[in-house]
Design an enzyme around this catalytic site. Structure first.
Site: not given
Length: 800
Positions: A369, A494-496
């Protein structure tokens, strides 16, 4: 007596400041007290208690009985158990310069040795040629109307290796550095958010990166060449209706069983999953999946183990039972859609890394990530910040109201100054973060980058919308702001999600990964052999106490002295010296407050998200300040760069100070909060943020040609085509610069009545007749005014 006491305190302070070892410090302190007691007999009252304390601390059996064992038992009861997923998340990735900042005593010589990232000849050539060509092929308005890139653009992306930037050359990829990947993505993003997101995904969290790090040789040979050439389009299914930022809550399952595959009965996995919001899913040919693996029959060889946890596998999109191809509508028309699988049977060796990697998916995901957080999304944000600097700065100069450029109004300058500072901050962060990724996978740094870069993007684009106003609202081929605005929610979410990244990740991971002792101490508390755990904890506790008291001492000295005498990098110039000293003070304050929070609240701090988020903000702003100092150090010096960096540093430390004060003012133990506020800021607030004069200067500067504008322009695609949304603004701005002197002279004469006329043409004719300006100058002004008016227009359509 008073003099002796002062001397004793001075020696104790020096020993703690320099963190002399316990034994050496004890001996030196006792010798000092002994000598002082000989000259001031009343000091014996202090000598004997110090001697007793020194004996207890230095004699291991006594120390363990009276100090270590009680603390160890207390913490074992107070600390919540660490889950496997928490442990894997904490152990994943690496630490970098952020660990120094968290320690309270950053090693500036180590920081000075960090060289900024550089592009290789091949990387620079790719930017100047293939990326430039790609940007010229994309028309974002056309993309919006068609809801997709055109066929030629797709083919060019595949043929020129845009989907294989991270793949090694041996498999046909380009093996670009993190910095090069960021530069490529931000240049594409400056032209098209859709194009950038399309190119990002194969080079971010997805099959390519997972295969490179964990795949078997057979898997790499099978998939990487096709991914590098664009013959295979990848996607990765992680999120779904029941799981977003909390990837550990994946409900999708894979059950070990036997079934027939290609006419042969084999051991494999039966998958059931429902994934949503998966970028590139509608056109993907290969699907990466995260699911929870179970082996109820013990077919993997361990009859006592049924639940293996999160596992990652790779399968062709054409696999029987996989439903793929429909689209979501995320607002920005990149390919995004759901993936559904019902009773999908795959061989065991389709697990990424093979069967031995069963249950290792969570760690794999956490480590991978970092690319999305540290490269892709910050690149998107950086492109928006730099484009805003150029386009909004130019537009603020072109657009006039009340006979004055709108960029001259102080209310507008407050916004445009922030746009200017944000652009420089984003570029500086990009360089230091991508440099960190060359040395490893720092999870805390990339979380900082994701959150703060995208929040800065949100702020910058919103300011730009305010300045450009109605011209930025109406959609059409003339609008140079709308698509960046529509892309903000994607970057934020997105991505957390940003809320989770700030409130849980930055400090939650940062405290355990960056603290020199805390994670090791927690591991000793879970040691099955209590005696062995106690022995390990004893040494760590002693070092931890030294760390705490040393930082408290440093904090008090820095607070009262203004940190004027604190260490700075060798060869530091006058501009940077004071900022490094401020960072010494704030680093010590962060270290002390973090230890207080962890010591008093313990596991409760996980639930006090507003408190932990503020400490994370302090940590992040210190890292941002370091990136600005490093950026200035390695760019060509100029007065413009100094002003931008100075204001950005003032903002960063002002935010860090306010976050720390907010933490202390809301600390649940009010007495401690007040006490440590006094320790951190004994002389009151230090940082006041940028002044109005600095904001006015920046507001003027963003409208002018200056070295910072030229520097940022090198990182984006800046078309000169007058029919292009951005090119129209840039052409008009450059024309204005050519006629500006005579145009201003003509305007002053017209306002003062020296030139008469009901409209521009008649006033220009009168100005030429009265020899205020030449005929050639008048023609130039007419040409500019036609461009100016055209630049202000928005699109209209016969029907929608």
């Amino acid at each position: 007596m008073l003099l002796a006491l002062i001397l004793f305190i001075a020696v104790l302070t020096a020993l703690l400041y320099y963190r002399v070892s316990l034994l050496a410090g004890s001996v030196l302190l006792l010798l000092t007290l002994f000598v002082l007691a000989l000259f001031a007999g009343g000091m014996w009252w202090l000598f004997w208690p110090v001697l007793a304390g020194a004996v207890v601390l230095n004699y291991t059996p006594l120390r363990q009985q009276w100090l270590t064992r009680p603390v160890y038992g207390l913490l074992q009861k107070a600390m919540p158990p660490m889950s496997d997923t928490e442990r894997e998340a904490l152990e994943a990735g690496t630490t970098w310069w952020e660990k120094d900042l968290f320690s309270g005593r950053p090693d500036w010589n180590r920081f000075q040795a960090i060289d900024p990232p550089q592009l290789s000849e091949a990387e620079q050539s790719f930017l100047d040629n293939e990326v430039e060509t790609l940007c010229g092929m994309i028309d974002e308005w056309e993309v919006y109307q068609q809801q997709d890139l055109n066929e030629g653009t797709w083919q060019y992306l595949k043929e020129q290796g845009f989907f294989g930037l991270i793949i090694p050359e041996e498999y046909g990829g380009r093996a670009f550095s993190p910095y090069a990947q960021s530069r490529v993505m931000s240049k594409i993003a400056s032209r098209s958010i859709t194009g950038a997101v399309t190119a990002m995904v194969p080079n971010s969290l997805g099959p390519g990166e997972l295969l490179m790090k964990y795949g078997t040789d057979e898997q790499k040979q099978r998939w990487l060449p096709g991914l590098a050439k664009g013959e295979e389009i990848p996607c990765f299914g992680l999120t779904g209706p029941e799981v977003g930022s909390d990837a550990g809550a994946i409900p999708d399952t894979g059950v070990v069983c036997r079934d027939t595959f290609e006419g042969e009965e084999i051991l494999g996995l039966r998958l059931n999953f429902r994934k949503r919001w998966i970028t590139l899913a509608p056109i993907a040919t290969v699907v990466g999946l995260a699911f929870k693996l179970r082996d109820p029959e013990g077919l993997l060889g361990d009859p006592d183990k049924q639940d293996y946890g999160i596992t990652c596998a790779l399968l062709p999109a054409t696999t029987e039972g996989v439903q793929i191809g429909t689209r979501h509508n995320p607002g920005t028309p990149f390919m995004n859609g759901p993936i559904i699988g019902r009773d999908v049977f795959i061989p065991l060796d389709w697990i990424i890394g093979g069967p031995e990697m069963a249950g290792r998916g969570w760690r794999m995901l956490i480590e991978c990530l970092g690319v999305g957080r540290g490269i892709s999304l910050p690149a998107l944000a950086t492109a928006s910040g730099e484009m805003n600097y150029l386009t909004v700065g130019a537009y603020a100069r072109i657009r006039r109201q009340f006979n004055m450029e709108v960029g001259k109004f102080e209310g507008v300058q407050e916004a445009t100054a922030d746009i200017a500072v944000t652009a420089v901050t984003l570029e500086a962060m990009r360089q230091l973060v991508t440099r960190s990724l060359q040395d490893g996978a720092p999870s805390v740094v990339t979380a900082m980058a994701k959150y703060h870069a995208t929040e800065l993007m949100r702020s910058s684009v919103n300011h730009g919308m305010d300045v450009v106003s109605g011209r930025a609202i109406q959609l059409g081929p003339r609008n140079f702001m709308a698509f960046a605005y529509r892309g903000i929610p994607v970057a934020i979410t997105v991505e957390g999600a940003n809320i989770l990244t700030r409130s849980l990740m930055i400090f939650g991971q940062g405290a355990l990964r960056c603290h020199p002792y805390l994670f090791d101490e927690m591991q000793t508390l879970e040691e099955g052999d209590r005696d062995r755990g106690l022995q390990a904890f004893d040494g760590l506790l002693l070092q931890h106490l030294g760390h705490v008291f040393s930082n408290i001492t440093r904090l008090k000295l820095f607070g009262f002295s203004g940190s004027y005498f604190s260490p700075v990098p060798a060869g530091c110039d006058d501009f940077s010296r004071r900022w490094y000293q401020h960072l010494n003070h704030m680093s010590a304050a962060l270290a002390v407050c973090a230890d207080v929070a962890l010591g008093v609240l313990g596991g409760e701090l996980k639930r006090r998200e507003m408190l932990s988020a503020r400490l994370g903000d302090v940590h992040s702003q210190l890292f941002i300040a370091c990136s600005l100092l490093k950026f200035r150090e390695h760019e060509a010096p100029s007065e413009a760069l100094d002003l931008h960096v100075e204001v950005a540093l003032a903002q960063a430390l002002y935010k860090a100070q306010n976050a720390l004060l907010g933490f202390l003012e809301n600390f649940p133990v009010r007495v401690l909060g007040c006490a440590f506020r006094l320790a951190c800021f004994p002389l009151g607030r230090i940082h006041k943020g940028p002044s109005d004069e600095q904001l006015r200067r920046l507001g003027d500067m963003i409208m002018e040609p200056n070295p910072v504008r030229s520097l940022l322009a090198k990182h984006i695609y800046l078309p000169q085509d007058g029919e292009d949304a951005v090119g129209r603004v840039e052409r008009t701005y450059q024309t204005l610069l050519q006629v500006d002197g005579t145009f201003q002279r003509f305007q002053r004469a017209w306002r003062k009545g020296k030139v008469s006329g009901q409209d521009l043409d008649s006033a220009l004719a009168d100005a030429v007749a009265k020899e205020v300006i030449s005929e050639e100058a008048a023609a130039g002004i007419r040409h500019y005014d036609a461009l100016r008016f055209d630049c202000l227009l928005t699109d209209d359509f016969e029907s929608l």
